[in-house]
Design an enzyme around this catalytic site. Structure first.
Site, short mmCIF file in Angstrom:
data_model
loop_
_atom_site.label_atom_id
_atom_site.label_comp_id
_atom_site.label_asym_id
_atom_site.label_seq_id
_atom_site.Cartn_x
_atom_site.Cartn_y
_atom_site.Cartn_z
N CYS A 1 -19.50 33.79 -28.53
CA CYS A 1 -20.25 33.09 -29.43
C CYS A 1 -20.75 34.18 -30.33
CB CYS A 1 -21.30 32.29 -28.81
SG CYS A 1 -22.07 30.96 -29.82
N HIS B 1 -17.81 28.91 -24.64
CA HIS B 1 -18.79 29.69 -23.31
C HIS B 1 -18.11 29.40 -22.37
CE1 HIS B 1 -22.42 30.65 -25.95
NE2 HIS B 1 -22.09 29.44 -26.56
N GLU C 1 -18.62 31.38 -19.63
CA GLU C 1 -19.65 31.71 -18.86
C GLU C 1 -20.45 30.30 -18.21
OE1 GLU C 1 -20.11 32.24 -21.54
OE2 GLU C 1 -22.19 31.73 -22.25
#
Lengths: 1049, 255
Positions: free
Chosen positions: B102, B213, B215
């Site tokens: 990002c 994302h 994660e």
């Protein structure tokens, strides 16, 4: 040297900012929008830098220019950064109609307004130039370039005022084509003039800048006029108490010793901030005489239990008192800190606070909401020894977005209000890296004058920090008073006193502030690091009242404080001592640092790019001493400052509420058949019910990686057929190593205030609790963690016994519900002046909000892997109504709709009333304290706005399923289908589990009606009077109505 | 050097805000992860040599560095370039891996890791968006995506539209595709990104940036529809595969 830089998207790329601007023009002034044929939005920077042209040209090029995307127009500075003409003519060539007629509107900040982008520009130039630029100045703004032959200056002025600028903080200029095409605006003299600059007041000696305001000998009228003139918001009784304090011989002797004479402006301001309704909650502490008008003439009163004729303090009796009766082992700190602290497990705790920021949001919705959210974040950072914010919540109450009648002077259209506050929360939350996980939107005409903006934050902290329990707040004499974070300016002077007054058309501009999420993010990161290193002893935020409140409050922990406000870093010179003391400039915390740890604290701050001002020390003097450059400018005894405010005496008379509405015709049959489908569709699209996806998706609700149940659940994400439906509450998993979670939800139902605020408050509690139960919260055991936060927003009740009675009743309703559900209140805030007084077409108007109580519930989820969502999961599943005995039409969204349609109300008109015994049985089973089959529930959704059928439709529309529902024959179909009220849920379970569950419900006294089944056809089929009548509505239509009704640009 | 756990440096400061969950994702697959403040690295003048010696992976997490002022990732990129002077290409050639998620991806683009004719700008709809998307890897160049199928991940950004210099677009795309750099594409069009690009890698395949994302999806219970399959509540999320790939690769380099 000076530079003006205009940054434009190259014409090959679309310009989403310009498109967004045009959408806003379309909504505000469609007739002007039709005249605009083309628009581009440029960013503008004004620079004044102590560096040479040779040094700056490469730096500016590197910092401001993205060669792929943009052109820069800089006059003659960097011609190669533009197209072939080297200037704005390159951009105008991209307009489709040529030769066109061009215009531009330039937007700049007013002097003193926070300019975050300008600040970043300086930092970036410093990085690139490799040196500090302390004298450098940068300002940011924008330029909208438009084309349209029918446009004129007057139309563009309207656009500038109504769409582009908030004139409180920004100014604008309309530029005709000739000015746009010439290069005058790049002239150094002009740039110098265009950079906003705070005018320095003629500096005198510091002594002369403190005004003495003798109170001795002032009569009542003079005291009142002084309070008004200085915006002190102090009543006559309070002014008298202040005058009498300064008369006391001990006080006078002490003042002589310090060289102080008559009271100073610093002292009066400090008292005013500390005693403001905003900070002191005088109404909640008042002595109240409560009575009920015996002559209520057929009016409906809800039987309210236990309201005494004399209440010594509503806060002590109904808020703190309620919590005292619920001594839970997991309560670590309640009501004494910035936020309530609750144990999460043996190692960690969580805390929660919800604030309101109504008045600032009415004036500048963006800045008001932004400072609201970053402000409540600081409450969490300053809670106990400091907590890490882990979620935000936001609840907005605004006027109807389609409001089309003339607005009183100085009131912004609800669309602008909502657009601004939405963006403020977006920037405040997203940029701080805190997920916005829960909220609500309420529309009502009566929020036109003052919108309500509730911002909440939850935090997480270890139970022991650097060897000390996390809830400790302790200061020792000699600890340094350190102001950390942002600098002080004139912004936000008088915020606390101002919010303690009604809003009117002359409300001061200085009460408005803009937030800076990045300065605050740095501050937050730094403080948490310093916390874990044990570098400070106590921390609190600088919110309302600025240093005067933060230091004044912390001083009570050691027994005194002395600070020199001249040592505080400022945004610009020339601030007076009283301004330094009460300014509410954002992003500041006050920290007590032991002197031996100060060097390490300062060194860490410097490495993190955070500024610290060491203002003085805490001591045991019993006083709050304020100096300016070493010379005393104020000295107040702490006891007087904190305990000296005279207690209010208020009257409350309850008149029984509005007359009970009567059903105009028989409940039932034929009309339900004729109007049912159409009413259900209308309800789905009502703004209070419709999808909030538009809002939710612009908030990051997943950052930090803790998300388990999101505001929306989504089926087929990432595909064209993605469908989203609402969830009742959020679930977070705050610890990587633990499967325990936190559920957070809210309840708010101001419509019921029209019936009885007692009922309104109970409904808010019940809804908040039901929402957390839906997603899997614990309930019913002694160790079950369920805590409540109350936020009252009221029309001013001080001289209105009916409004005061409404407050008393709401408090006692809240108390009864919280006790019944064994849910302690851990934190809260009230806002008591939500009235607008102004002019509409020359006439005076007053708009007061309906009494509104927001309840926020936080609860623990024992195992997040057993969390539930509201969407129906599978065709063939059995569909149940749990509870369902406590629904009624008065105060419902249907009643409101019928009222707006001027149609007679159908059905049995009797409000739904709570039955807390029944509630405990249902909730204890859902919360796992009774029974063992809860895990078999496939979906659970509460019955709230719109009633049962709306809840069923919401469960079905998220997965492209349908439902076949048969309403029990012995019930009024209207009240059951559309009634709102208490203790009710829609549940689905697999058919094979249904008998086990039914047996358990029976065993534990959980009322449950089998309504029918989930079906694979996208249809909601409703049957009543068994077999006799039925109708159906396609789910697609319901979904469309729900989505369309909730799309606001 | 063999035998030690590979180490990840997770960059932090100035508005980065996904550092905790990013470090956690690396730890879950076996890395040691250190969250380091950019100012501390600058203060200790961490050289590229030092970076290569100490760390197998450099991670630039998501966030809002400098509030996205002056375009997203821009000032962070300037700070890394001018204050640390790291050449990430050289780090990769020495066996290092880089992940930019990002805002980290935006910073990598501004650092011209993927070339100077690429940029990233406001979403076509002009709004921040938080939604789950599907993204499909293509090619085998990217070390992070090896063997990974279509991913479901959240995007949470206002500036995710990857763009190319208009005059050189066709030529550039052809070249990047040949080099395997266009390694991750959206299904559908969530933000107007050219060619549906969700992520890019450098020609070595070791520097990888993406808008979604990974994660944020290391456990199944983060998925927006997980409650329809409660039996999988303890399963890992799809994003974890990227970190596992990095662990394999880093362990291999460490020997």
């Amino acid at each position: 040297m000076f530079a003006r830089i205009e940054v434009a998207m190259r014409p090959e790329f679309s310009d989403p900012s310009a498109a967004g601007f045009l959408r806003k023009v379309e909504l505000a002034h469609p007739e002007i929008r039709r005249k605009i044929r083309w628009a581009r939005l440029l960013e503008v920077y004004w620079l004044e830098l102590p560096a040479s042209r040779e040094e700056l040209i490469p730096a500016i090029t590197e910092v401001f220019w993205d060669r792929v995307l943009q052109w820069l127009f800089t006059g003659n500075l960097i011609p190669k950064a533009a197209g072939k003409h080297g200037g704005i003519a390159d951009l105008l060539e991209g307009a489709p109609n040529r030769p066109g007629k061009f215009w531009a509107i330039e937007r700049r900040f007013r002097p003193g307004v926070t300019d975050n982008v300008g600040r970043t520009a300086i930092e970036a130039l410093e990085i690139v130039c490799g040196k500090a630029l302390p004298e450098g100045r940068a300002a940011s703004g924008s330029l909208v370039v438009l084309e349209g032959v029918e446009l004129d200056e007057e139309l563009l002025a309207r656009v500038a005022r109504d769409v582009l600028c908030n004139e409180l903080i920004e100014t604008w200029t309309v530029l005709p084509e000739s000015e746009l095409k010439n290069n005058d605006r790049f002239h150094p003299e002009r740039i110098r003039r265009d950079i906003p600059r705070v005018k320095r007041e003629s500096a005198g000696t510091s002594g002369a800048r403190v005004e003495e305001l003798p109170l001795e000998g002032l009569g009542d009228a003079e005291l009142e006029s002084l309070s008004q003139r200085r915006l002190l918001a102090l009543s006559l009784a309070e002014m008298r108490a202040v005058r009498d304090y300064f008369r006391r011989p001990d006080v006078q002797a002490q003042r002589r010793e310090l060289g102080l004479g008559a009271p100073t402006d610093v002292e009066l301001e400090v008292i005013a901030q500390t005693w403001s309704e905003h900070c002191k909650h005088k109404i909640f502490g008042a002595a109240v005489d409560y009575s009920e008008d015996s002559n209520t003439g057929g009016k409906a009163g809800i039987p309210a239990q236990g309201i005494p004729a004399r209440v010594e303090s509503l806060f002590k009796a109904t808020i703190a008192g309620t919590t005292q009766e619920l001594p839970k082992p997991w309560l670590l700190s309640v009501f004494k800190d910035n936020a309530g602290i609750v144990a999460f497990d043996a190692e960690d705790a969580f805390c929660i606070k919800v604030e309101t920021h109504n008045t600032p949001s009415a004036l500048d919705p963006y800045g008001g909401a932004l400072t609201g959210i970053v402000g409540v974040n600081r409450d969490i950072l300053g809670c106990g020894l400091g907590a890490r914010p882990i979620f935000n919540t936001d609840v907005f109450c605004v006027g109807p977005l389609d409001h089309s009648r003339p607005l009183p002077e100085r009131i912004l259209h609800p669309r602008r209000i909502l657009g601004g506050i939405r963006q403020g929360v977006e920037h405040g939350g997203n940029k701080s890296g805190i997920p916005t996980v829960n909220g609500a939107l309420v529309f009502d005409e009566r929020y036109l004058g003052k919108p309500l903006v509730y911002c909440g934050t939850g935090g997480f902290l270890p139970r022991t920090i650097a060897g000390v329990p996390c809830e400790t707040k302790e200061i020792r004499p000699g600890d340094r008073i350190c102001m950390v974070g942002g600098r002080i300016g004139k912004d936000g002077i008088h915020g606390a006193t101002f919010s303690s007054l009604a809003l009117d058309q002359d409300s001061p501009v200085s009460a408005v502030q803009l937030g800076d999420p990045i300065t605050q993010k740095r501050l937050a990161d730094f403080l948490l690091e310093a916390r874990d290193l044990g570098l400070y002893r106590a921390v609190t935020d600088n919110g309302a009242g600025g240093l005067s409140s933060s230091v004044g409050e912390l001083a009570t922990l050691s027994g005194g404080a002395r600070m020199d406000v001249a040592r505080a870093r400022t945004k610009y010179p020339g601030l007076k001592p009283y301004e330094l003391t009460v300014s509410e400039s954002q992003e500041r915390m006050t920290v007590a640092v032991p002197p031996e740890r100060l060097p390490v604290f300062l060194a860490l701050a410097e490495r993190r790019g955070v500024e610290v001002s060491d203002l003085g020390e805490f001591n045991r003097s019993g006083r709050f001493d304020i100096e300016y450059e070493g010379k005393p400018v104020g000295s107040l005894q702490l006891e007087f400052l904190h305990e000296g405010v005279p207690r209010l005496e208020l009257k409350a008379v309850w008149d029984g509420g509005p007359p009970e509405p009567k059903a105009a015709h028989d409940a039932g049959g034929a009309i339900f058949e004729a109007r049912g489908p159409e009413l259900l569709l209308s309800l789905m699209g009502r703004p209070n019910i419709a999808s909030k996806e538009w809002l939710i998706r612009q908030y990051d609700h997943e950052v930090q990686g803790t998300s388990v149940v999101k505001p929306l659940h989504t089926v087929g994400a990432g595909t064209p057929s993605a469908m989203s439906g609402p969830n009742d509450a959020a679930v977070l998993k705050p610890k990587p190593g633990s499967d325990a979670g936190i559920a957070v939800a809210c309840g708010i139902n101001p419509k019921l205030s029209d019936l009885d605020p007692y009922l309104m408050a109970q409904a808010a509690v019940d809804e908040a609790v039901r929402n957390v139960l839906c997603v899997g919260a614990e309930f019913g055991n002694e160790e079950s963690v369920l805590a409540l936060v109350d936020n009252f927003c009221w029309p001013d009740p001080v001289s209105d016994p009916a409004k005061m009675a409404a407050l008393v009743r709401a408090c006692y309703g809240l108390r009864e519900a919280a006790l019944a559900l064994s849910a302690p209140l851990v934190s809260g805030k009230d806002s008591m002046k939500n009235d607008f007084r102004g002019k509409l077409g020359g006439d005076s108007v007053v708009i007061s909000v309906p009494p509104t109580l927001l309840m926020t519930a936080v609860a623990r989820v024992s195992d997040i892997r057993r969390s539930r969502t509201a969407d129906f999961k599978k065709a063939g599943d059995a569909l149940y109504l749990l509870g369902g005995n406590r629904l009624g039409l008065p105060g419902s969204e249907l009643a409101q709709l019928e009222h707006e349609l001027h149609s007679t109300e159908a059905g049995v008109v009797r409000p739904g009333l709570p039955d807390w015994q029944e509630a405990r049985r249902i909730y204890s089973w859902l919360g796992g304290a009774q029974g063992k089959e809860q895990g078999k529930l496939r979906s659970l959704h509460d019955v709230s706005e719109g009633g049962l059928l709306v809840a069923i439709a919401e469960g079905a529309l998220a997965r492209g399923l349908g439902a076949k529902v048969t309403l029990p024959a012995d019930r009024d179909p209207w009240a059951l289908a559309f009634g709102e009220g208490f203790h009710s849920f829609v549940a689905t379970v697999s058919e094979e589990d249904s008998s086990a569950l039914e047996a358990e419900w029976k065993a534990f006294g959980v009322p449950a009606f089998r309504l029918g089944s989930v079906t694979g056809f996208e249809k909601l089929e409703v049957t009543w009077e068994p077999g006799a009548r039925s109708w159906n509505v396609p789910i697609k239509q319901l979904r469309l109505a729900w989505q369309k009704g909730g799309y606001w640009e | 050097m063999s035998g030690r756990k590979p180490r990840t440096l997770v960059l932090h400061g100035d508005g980065v805000n996904c550092e905790q969950e990013t470090a956690e994702a690396f730890r879950l697959v076996g890395f040691e992860a250190e969250i380091r403040h950019l100012n501390d690295l600058i203060a200790e003048r961490m050289s590229l040599d030092e970076l290569s010696r100490r760390y197998s992976v450099l991670a630039l997490p998501g966030g809002f560095s400098y509030g996205d002022d002056l375009t997203s990732g821009k000032v962070l990129a300037l700070k890394i370039r001018h204050r640390l002077g790291w050449n990430l290409g050289a780090f990769a050639e020495r066996g290092g891996l880089v992940l930019g998620v990002c805002n980290g991806f935006q910073a990598l683009i501004r650092m011209e890791v993927f070339g100077k004719d690429i940029s990233i700008t406001q979403n076509a709809q002009g709004k921040f968006v938080d939604t789950w998307i599907k993204a499909t890897p293509s090619g085998t160049r990217c070390a992070w995506l090896r063997g990974v199928g279509t991913l479901e991940l959240p995007i949470r950004h206002g500036e995710g539209r990857v763009v190319f210099a208009p005059t050189r677009k066709t030529e550039l795309l052809g070249k990047m595709e040949r080099q395997g750099m266009t390694c991750l594409r959206y299904e559908g069009d969530p933000n107007g990104s050219e060619e549906g690009l969700a992520g890019l890698c450098d020609p070595t395949g070791r520097i990888f940036g993406l808008m979604p994302h990974p994660e944020a999806f290391v456990r199944w219970t983060a998925h927006p529809e997980w409650t329809s399959q409660p039996g999988r509540a303890s399963a890992p999320g799809q994003g974890l595969a990227l970190f596992e790939n990095a662990f394999k690769e880093a362990s291999h380099v460490l020997g």
